[in-house]
Design an enzyme around this catalytic site. Structure first.
Site, PDB file in Angstrom:
ATOM      1  N   SER A 291      -1.922  -0.143  -2.714  1.00 32.02           N
ATOM      2  CA  SER A 291      -1.223  -1.324  -3.210  1.00 32.02           C
ATOM      3  C   SER A 291      -2.113  -2.568  -3.184  1.00 32.02           C
ATOM      4  O   SER A 291      -3.106  -2.637  -3.902  1.00 32.02           O
ATOM      5  CB  SER A 291       0.053  -1.527  -2.385  1.00 32.02           C
ATOM      6  OG  SER A 291       0.901  -2.474  -2.979  1.00 32.02           O
ATOM      7  N   ASP A 302     -14.266  -4.261 -10.384  1.00 32.84           N
ATOM      8  CA  ASP A 302     -14.201  -4.633 -11.797  1.00 32.84           C
ATOM      9  C   ASP A 302     -15.116  -5.808 -12.134  1.00 32.84           C
ATOM     10  O   ASP A 302     -15.591  -5.927 -13.270  1.00 32.84           O
ATOM     11  CB  ASP A 302     -12.761  -4.961 -12.196  1.00 32.84           C
ATOM     12  CG  ASP A 302     -11.928  -3.708 -12.433  1.00 32.84           C
ATOM     13  OD1 ASP A 302     -12.493  -2.604 -12.357  1.00 32.84           O
ATOM     14  OD2 ASP A 302     -10.716  -3.835 -12.679  1.00 32.84           O
ATOM     15  N   LYS A 316      -1.464   3.384  -5.788  1.00 27.47           N
ATOM     16  CA  LYS A 316      -0.124   2.786  -5.914  1.00 27.47           C
ATOM     17  C   LYS A 316      -0.257   1.511  -6.757  1.00 27.47           C
ATOM     18  O   LYS A 316      -0.685   0.478  -6.262  1.00 27.47           O
ATOM     19  CB  LYS A 316       0.468   2.448  -4.555  1.00 27.47           C
ATOM     20  CG  LYS A 316       1.852   1.800  -4.633  1.00 27.47           C
ATOM     21  CD  LYS A 316       2.391   1.472  -3.258  1.00 27.47           C
ATOM     22  CE  LYS A 316       3.772   0.824  -3.349  1.00 27.47           C
ATOM     23  NZ  LYS A 316       3.734  -0.571  -3.858  1.00 27.47           N
TER      24      LYS A 316
END
Length: 548
Positions: A291, A302, A316
């Site tokens: 999460s 990223d 998740k």
């Protein structure tokens, strides 16, 4: 009163049914089924042969309904609201005993929190709790004992414990205080130039704790940072955004959410100036990093801001909010999926497309889509976050697993603490070979019986061979295998000496230095930390990983 409430519920359902009486209206279907449910509930309560509890029956129905959605959509009845509040805020009033455990019919303190009244008063790991405010707790479960330890801040509490090596119970009189569980249980220098921040939760103030730790480590000379997100289950999305913002520039997109209701279609950008966009960074993750933890490590990956080390994260990618219900109860409901800066959703399990038997499966590799990081490295959605450097999860030998499950490592550390007033600093502490042999002798009269996986496989093969009448044909080969592979406890104690010593050293260090000691005792053995240290020493490899 129960019947009155039930009839009011049915009446309300019927009134809503009138408002949505179009067969084409989705709400008509909702209210039609509410009416059916209300009628059924009334009939069962009235006519079922045995007396039933309406609350238990309703809770069972609600939980079964929500379980068909996903594991994160939950009903929270009034009597569990306090536990939920503590979980989300990390705040309560008590004496600072973070965890207790039941072992052989005893309730043992396993994690007193440093700096709070319990630890300051002298309670130790391994103390057996006998009474709380005069109430015998020897037969109570962990939840019951936890509730007795908590109370109003400023209220007195008396705890009676039995300590290893003493026949006389010890009484501790304390005053409960406000407890705030920390999101950063440890930060410190692993080496002269490498600092480590262990982040275990995302409750309120998590970002402030990480920021403060980072500033202090830089003051201590840290030129490289390890952010440890292993076993972090996540928490507040806002804290994940703010923690990411410490390492990426102001204005950077951190995460976006998309749901059925338009109000959950949002973008969250970095609102503040970053604390440090240049310091070399590694992030440790494993299969229990979930999460909010995945948002942070996903952002770092990223934007090519740091190198991820460990195992694939949990996967998740769902967002929950809490909605208030009647009678002080609440609903925690999944309202959206989140997407990290590359555009990928890391949700690994497809709850919307269940198998015919009701089970769910992971998103198949054939349906996973490729995305690109800021500089063009290829990453994939639908399966958690994959680390840049993969380390296999350390194998736990069967003998060590049994020791941990039966509390033998725990008990020996408790006894060691009583017999030894001090040890070297946790980073330096090592059990000598002579001390390890003392542990082996201590085990001599302990229950350490176990079967290895290989032994169980051979026994299964032997049973099948007898059933299918092949046993006589392969009996000599089976006996040879048994002689070679059946374990010998003494041999295993030497064969897996290094793994057992490592666990002993961490447990013993925790007796003297609490959570800090456990972490620091692991520095020289932890494969992920060792990989991070090696990477920082190889600047060209670090840069190569973060290049296209």
């Amino acid at each position: 009163m129960k019947k009155k409430t039930l009839y009011l519920f049915i009446a309300a359902s019927l009134s809503l049914l009138v408002a949505y009486n179009s067969p084409d209206d989705h709400y008509f279907e909702v209210m039609k089924n509410l009416e059916i449910f209300g009628s059924l509930f009334k009939e069962v309560n009235t006519y079922y042969v045995d007396e039933i509890s309406p609350n238990e029956l309703m809770n069972e129905g609600i939980n079964s309904m929500l379980n068909s959605l996903d594991p994160y959509t939950n009903y929270i009845p009034e009597d569990q609201i306090e536990d939920y509040r503590i979980m989300t805020t990390g705040q309560y009033a008590g004496i600072g005993i973070e965890t207790i455990t039941r072992e052989d019919g005893k309730t043992l303190i396993t994690k007193p929190m440093k700096g709070f009244v319990g630890e300051k008063s002298g309670l130790l790991i391994g103390d057996q709790i006998l009474k709380i405010d005069g109430i015998d707790v020897t037969t109570k479960n962990g939840n019951e004992i936890s509730h007795l330890l908590k109370g109003q801040a400023g209220s007195p509490i008396e705890v009676v414990v039995k300590r290893f090596g003493s026949d006389k119970p010890l009484t501790f009189k304390m005053v409960r205080e406000k407890i705030s569980t920390t999101n950063v249980p440890y930060f410190g220098m692993v080496s002269n130039e490498v600092g480590l921040i262990q982040l275990t939760d995302f409750t309120y103030n998590a970002s402030k704790e990480v920021k403060d730790a980072l500033l202090k480590l830089k003051e201590q000379g840290a030129k490289n940072i390890i952010l440890d997100l292993r076993d972090n289950p996540g928490g507040l999305l806002g804290e994940a955004v703010n923690i990411s913002n410490l390492f990426v520039p102001k204005g950077s997109e951190i995460v976006s959410t998309k749901g059925k209701v338009k109000e959950w279609n949002k973008k969250y950008n970095a609102l503040n100036n970053a604390l440090d966009t240049d310091i070399p960074l590694t992030v440790l993750i494993n299969s229990s990093s979930a999460s909010a933890a995945e948002i942070v490590c996903g952002v770092i990956q990223d934007y090519d801001r740091g190198v991820l080390i460990g195992q694939n994260s949990f996967g998740k990618g769902l967002v929950q909010v809490t909605r208030s219900l009647s009678y002080n109860s609440k609903l925690k409901v999944t309202v959206a999926k989140y997407y990290i800066p590359s555009g990928r959703c890391i949700q690994a399990v497809d709850y919307s497309n269940r198998n015919p038997d009701g089970s769910v499966g992971k998103v198949p590799d054939s349906l996973r889509v490729a995305f690109k990081t800021k500089i063009g490295r290829v990453v994939y959605d639908g399966g958690g976050v994959k680390p840049d450097i993969e380390n296999e999860k350390p194998h736990v030998p069967q003998i060590l697993s049994v020791m941990l499950r039966k509390g033998l490592i725990f008990d020996y550390a408790t006894e060691f603490r009583v017999k030894n007033a001090s040890i070297a600093p946790a980073k330096e502490f090592k059990l000598s070979d002579a001390q390890y042999q003392d542990f082996v002798k201590w085990l001599a009269n302990k229950d350490l019986d176990y079967k290895t996986r290989v032994e169980r496989t051979i026994e299964s093969l032997e049973k099948t061979a007898k059933e299918e009448k092949y046993y006589d044909d392969i009996k000599p080969q089976l006996n040879t295998l048994k002689d070679k592979l059946f374990h010998n406890k003494d041999n295993d104690l030497q064969k897996f000496k290094s793994e057992i010593k490592e666990e002993l050293e961490k447990e013993i260090a925790s007796r003297y230095y609490f959570a800090d000691g456990r972490m620091e005792a692991s520095f020289d053995d932890d494969p992920d930390i060792k990989a991070a240290l090696a990477l920082f020493k190889d600047e060209s490899k670090y840069k190569k990983i973060l290049s296209k």
